[in-house]
Scaffold this motif. Structure first.
Motif, PDB file in Angstrom:
ATOM      1  N   ALA A 104       0.729  -1.299   0.027  1.00  0.00           N
ATOM      2  CA  ALA A 104      -0.163  -0.015  -0.006  1.00  0.00           C
ATOM      3  C   ALA A 104       1.032   1.218  -0.003  1.00  0.00           C
ATOM      4  O   ALA A 104       0.534   2.343  -0.826  1.00  0.00           O
ATOM      5  CB  ALA A 104      -1.003   0.070   1.167  1.00  0.00           C
ATOM      6  N   PRO A 105       2.060   1.549   0.967  1.00  0.00           N
ATOM      7  CA  PRO A 105       2.685   2.689   0.729  1.00  0.00           C
ATOM      8  C   PRO A 105       3.282   2.809  -0.679  1.00  0.00           C
ATOM      9  O   PRO A 105       3.440   4.236  -1.170  1.00  0.00           O
ATOM     10  CB  PRO A 105       3.887   2.105   1.680  1.00  0.00           C
ATOM     11  CG  PRO A 105       3.471   1.367   2.797  1.00  0.00           C
ATOM     12  CD  PRO A 105       2.463   0.569   1.786  1.00  0.00           C
ATOM     13  N   GLY A 106       3.426   1.834  -1.445  1.00  0.00           N
ATOM     14  CA  GLY A 106       4.050   2.218  -2.611  1.00  0.00           C
ATOM     15  C   GLY A 106       2.998   2.671  -3.777  1.00  0.00           C
ATOM     16  O   GLY A 106       3.136   3.145  -4.426  1.00  0.00           O
ATOM     17  N   LEU A 107       1.652   1.954  -3.455  1.00  0.00           N
ATOM     18  CA  LEU A 107       0.619   2.166  -4.589  1.00  0.00           C
ATOM     19  C   LEU A 107      -0.042   3.657  -4.232  1.00  0.00           C
ATOM     20  O   LEU A 107      -0.895   4.168  -5.107  1.00  0.00           O
ATOM     21  CB  LEU A 107      -0.205   1.157  -4.134  1.00  0.00           C
ATOM     22  CG  LEU A 107       0.232  -0.296  -4.793  1.00  0.00           C
ATOM     23  CD1 LEU A 107      -0.673  -1.563  -4.324  1.00  0.00           C
ATOM     24  CD2 LEU A 107       0.356  -0.028  -6.446  1.00  0.00           C
ATOM     25  N   ILE A 315       8.095  -4.038   2.526  1.00  0.00           N
ATOM     26  CA  ILE A 315       8.011  -2.676   2.328  1.00  0.00           C
ATOM     27  C   ILE A 315       9.183  -2.331   1.246  1.00  0.00           C
ATOM     28  O   ILE A 315       9.059  -1.748   0.120  1.00  0.00           O
ATOM     29  CB  ILE A 315       7.734  -1.555   3.188  1.00  0.00           C
ATOM     30  CG1 ILE A 315       6.629  -1.918   3.928  1.00  0.00           C
ATOM     31  CG2 ILE A 315       7.624  -0.125   2.745  1.00  0.00           C
ATOM     32  CD1 ILE A 315       6.080  -1.078   5.426  1.00  0.00           C
ATOM     33  N   ASP A 316      10.375  -2.744   1.776  1.00  0.00           N
ATOM     34  CA  ASP A 316      11.615  -2.402   1.027  1.00  0.00           C
ATOM     35  C   ASP A 316      11.673  -3.035  -0.102  1.00  0.00           C
ATOM     36  O   ASP A 316      12.188  -2.629  -1.141  1.00  0.00           O
ATOM     37  CB  ASP A 316      12.870  -2.968   1.975  1.00  0.00           C
ATOM     38  CG  ASP A 316      13.010  -1.785   3.265  1.00  0.00           C
ATOM     39  OD1 ASP A 316      12.194  -0.948   2.974  1.00  0.00           O
ATOM     40  OD2 ASP A 316      13.878  -2.231   4.151  1.00  0.00           O
ATOM     41  N   LEU A 317      11.042  -4.365  -0.285  1.00  0.00           N
ATOM     42  CA  LEU A 317      10.961  -5.152  -1.372  1.00  0.00           C
ATOM     43  C   LEU A 317      10.176  -4.529  -2.433  1.00  0.00           C
ATOM     44  O   LEU A 317      10.420  -4.553  -3.701  1.00  0.00           O
ATOM     45  CB  LEU A 317      10.812  -6.592  -1.157  1.00  0.00           C
ATOM     46  CG  LEU A 317      10.532  -7.578  -2.369  1.00  0.00           C
ATOM     47  CD1 LEU A 317      11.701  -7.969  -2.983  1.00  0.00           C
ATOM     48  CD2 LEU A 317       9.835  -9.090  -1.804  1.00  0.00           C
ATOM     49  N   TRP A 318       8.567  -4.237  -2.045  1.00  0.00           N
ATOM     50  CA  TRP A 318       7.860  -4.075  -3.049  1.00  0.00           C
ATOM     51  C   TRP A 318       7.696  -2.695  -3.385  1.00  0.00           C
ATOM     52  O   TRP A 318       7.434  -2.529  -4.760  1.00  0.00           O
ATOM     53  CB  TRP A 318       6.398  -4.688  -2.620  1.00  0.00           C
ATOM     54  CG  TRP A 318       6.362  -6.095  -2.329  1.00  0.00           C
ATOM     55  CD1 TRP A 318       6.224  -6.778  -1.350  1.00  0.00           C
ATOM     56  CD2 TRP A 318       6.396  -6.970  -3.570  1.00  0.00           C
ATOM     57  NE1 TRP A 318       6.337  -8.100  -1.527  1.00  0.00           N
ATOM     58  CE2 TRP A 318       6.286  -8.427  -2.711  1.00  0.00           C
ATOM     59  CE3 TRP A 318       6.645  -6.981  -4.856  1.00  0.00           C
ATOM     60  CZ2 TRP A 318       6.297  -9.461  -3.507  1.00  0.00           C
ATOM     61  CZ3 TRP A 318       6.819  -8.294  -5.589  1.00  0.00           C
ATOM     62  CH2 TRP A 318       6.654  -9.550  -4.776  1.00  0.00           C
ATOM     63  N   ILE A 322       7.016  -1.562  -7.440  1.00  0.00           N
ATOM     64  CA  ILE A 322       5.560  -0.738  -7.474  1.00  0.00           C
ATOM     65  C   ILE A 322       5.920   0.575  -8.382  1.00  0.00           C
ATOM     66  O   ILE A 322       5.130   0.883  -9.111  1.00  0.00           O
ATOM     67  CB  ILE A 322       4.750  -0.734  -6.228  1.00  0.00           C
ATOM     68  CG1 ILE A 322       4.063  -2.236  -5.866  1.00  0.00           C
ATOM     69  CG2 ILE A 322       3.590   0.189  -6.599  1.00  0.00           C
ATOM     70  CD1 ILE A 322       3.574  -2.108  -4.337  1.00  0.00           C
ATOM     71  N   GLU A 323       6.747   1.404  -7.792  1.00  0.00           N
ATOM     72  CA  GLU A 323       6.973   2.567  -8.291  1.00  0.00           C
ATOM     73  C   GLU A 323       7.744   2.582  -9.545  1.00  0.00           C
ATOM     74  O   GLU A 323       7.055   3.292 -10.736  1.00  0.00           O
ATOM     75  CB  GLU A 323       8.234   3.252  -7.432  1.00  0.00           C
ATOM     76  CG  GLU A 323       7.484   3.659  -6.159  1.00  0.00           C
ATOM     77  CD  GLU A 323       8.772   4.282  -5.257  1.00  0.00           C
ATOM     78  OE1 GLU A 323       8.034   4.846  -4.092  1.00  0.00           O
ATOM     79  OE2 GLU A 323       9.744   4.482  -5.199  1.00  0.00           O
ATOM     80  N   GLU A 324       8.454   1.537 -10.228  1.00  0.00           N
ATOM     81  CA  GLU A 324       8.824   1.405 -11.487  1.00  0.00           C
ATOM     82  C   GLU A 324       7.705   1.083 -12.386  1.00  0.00           C
ATOM     83  O   GLU A 324       7.774   1.414 -13.516  1.00  0.00           O
ATOM     84  CB  GLU A 324       9.844   0.144 -11.470  1.00  0.00           C
ATOM     85  CG  GLU A 324      10.653   0.144 -12.881  1.00  0.00           C
ATOM     86  CD  GLU A 324      11.437  -1.243 -12.878  1.00  0.00           C
ATOM     87  OE1 GLU A 324      12.089  -1.694 -11.760  1.00  0.00           O
ATOM     88  OE2 GLU A 324      11.371  -1.759 -14.037  1.00  0.00           O
TER      89      GLU A 324
END
Ligand code: MLT
Length: 330
Positions: A104-107, A315-318, A322-324
Motif C-alpha cells: 500500500a505505501p508504494g501504491l 515494504i523495502d522489497l515491493w 511498484i514505483e517502477e
C-alpha cells in the motif's frame, strides 16, 4: 465504529493516572472484557476471510471472549486498515491483513496511515501460495499458452483482482511486467466474488491464493496454470511452479499478520500474541490450512518482532517494484 466502554474501563478512566490504564480507555490487566472484532479488509468468503475465521475460533476460546469477523471492503484493503488505525488502542479492533500492508505505501501516495507507525504488530499467521487460474473454458491450456494468448489478445483479455493493494493485483502486476502486456483489469471487493465470476465465465483469468482456489481446482470448476511459489505444493501436486512453466519472475507468497492501533498497551498485544500461538498450534487449524495449501508460520514468527521485521523487509522489497510499474491506487 467505536465500542461501548466496559465497566472496568470506566473505573480505569476515573483513576488519576491514565497512563496506568494503557492506551485510550483500555485496562490491560482485565483485557478482554467483551467481544473482540477481527476486521478483514476484503469480502466475506475470500482467502483473507477464510484464514481469519479459521484462527478466530481457537483464539476466541483462548481469550474467553467472542471474536466476531467484520468485512470492511474497499480500495484494495486500505479502507479497513485506515479504520483500525483510527480506533482506540484497547485491543477490541484487530486488523487481519496480508502482504497488502507492505504494498500500500508504494501504491497510495496519500495513504491515510503509516503501516509501521500507526500499528503495533501482533504476529505472523501463515504464508499462502498463489495460483494463476482461469475460467474453465478459457482457450490456453498451459502457462506457456496463456503467455502467448495474452500477448496476441491484449485488448480483449480480462484480468480479475481485488483492487489496487490486493495480493491478486500485485501478482497480476508481476505477470504484466514479465510479459510486457497491459491488460484490462476487473476489480472486485475481494477474490471471493471474483472467483465466483471466474468460475461462471464472466472474466478470463486471475491470480488468487490457494486458500480460495484449491477446492475449485480440485473440483475442476476453474482451470489452473501454475503456483507462484519456488516449490510445488502438496495440495496441488500436478500444478507446475511459475518458474517451471515459464514465468520465473512471478513469485509471490501471501503472508498474513494481525495488527492493533499503535497506542495499544504491550500487555494487550502479548495476550493476543499468546492466543494466536495457541490457535496456530491447534490441530484443526493445521489440518484445514493443509487442505488449502498452506501451513501456520513457525512459532518463532508469531511475535511482534518477527512480524515487524517481515513488514519492513516487504515494504523495502515491493515499493521500488511498484514505483517502477507506475501503478497507483490514487
Ligand atoms: C481476499 O480476501 O479477497 C484477498 O486476500 C484478496 C487479494 O488480496 O487478492
Amino acid at each position: 465504529m467505536r465500542r461501548q466502554i466496559p465497566l472496568a474501563s470506566l473505573a480505569c478512566l476515573t483513576m488519576l493516572s491514565l497512563a496506568a490504564c494503557g492506551g485510550g480507555d483500555a485496562d490491560p490487566a482485565a483485557y478482554p472484557e467483551s467481544e473482540i472484532t477481527f476486521v478483514v479488509p476484503f469480502a466475506a468468503g475470500g482467502p483473507t476471510d477464510t484464514v481469519t475465521r479459521l484462527i478466530a475460533e481457537p483464539m476466541s476460546k483462548e481469550l474467553g471472549q467472542q471474536v466476531v469477523v467484520q468485512n470492511v471492503e474497499g480500495a484494495g484493503g486500505t479502507i479497513a486498515a485506515g479504520q483500525v488505525a483510527d480506533e482506540d488502542g484497547d485491543g477490541y479492533q484487530v486488523l487481519v491483513h496480508h502482504i497488502g500492508m507492505s504494498t500500500a505505501p508504494g501504491l497510495y501516495p496519500d495513504l491515510a496511515y503509516d503501516p509501521l507507525e500507526d500499528f503495533k504488530t501482533v504476529g505472523l499467521v501463515t504464508d499462502v501460495p498463489m495460483t494463476i487460474v482461469a475460467r474453465p473454458d478459457f482457450e490456453p491450456e498451459t502457462l506457456e499458452e496463456l503467455i502467448a494468448y495474452v500477448e496476441e489478445n491484449a485488448d480483449t483479455v480480462t484480468l480479475a483482482n481485488a483492487g489496487v493493494g490486493a495480493a491478486s493485483q500485485l501478482c497480476g502486476l508481476l505477470i504484466e511486467q514479465a510479459t510486457g502486456v497491459d491488460l484490462t483489469e476487473v476489480p472486485y471487493d475481494g477474490t471471493g466474488p471474483a472467483l465466483t465470476d471466474l468460475a461462471g465465465g464472466q472474466v478470463d483469468f486471475m491470480c488468487d491464493q490457494t486458500t480460495n482456489t484449491v477446492t475449485q481446482l480440485q473440483a475442476e470448476k476453474i482451470k489452473g496454470y501454475a503456483v507462484t511459489t519456488p516449490e510445488r505444493i502438496d495440495a496441488l501436486p500436478d500444478l507446475p511452479t511459475t518458474a517451471e512453466a515459464g514465468l520465473p519472475d512471478v513469485e509471490v507468497g501471501v503472508w498474513h499478520g494481525l495488527y492493533v492501533p499503535a497506542d495499544t498497551p504491550d500487555e494487550i498485544v502479548q495476550k493476543l500474541t499468546d492466543a494466536l500461538k495457541v490457535a496456530l498450534a491447534d490441530q484443526n487449524v493445521i489440518d484445514k490450512f493443509a487442505d488449502l495449501g498452506t501451513t501456520p508460520v513457525a512459532e518463532d514468527q508469531v511475535t511482534p518482532e518477527a512480524h515487524t521485521a517481515k513488514l519492513e523487509e516487504q515494504i523495502d522489497l515491493w515499493t521500488p517494484i511498484i514505483e517502477e510499474s507506475g501503478v497507483t491506487g490514487g
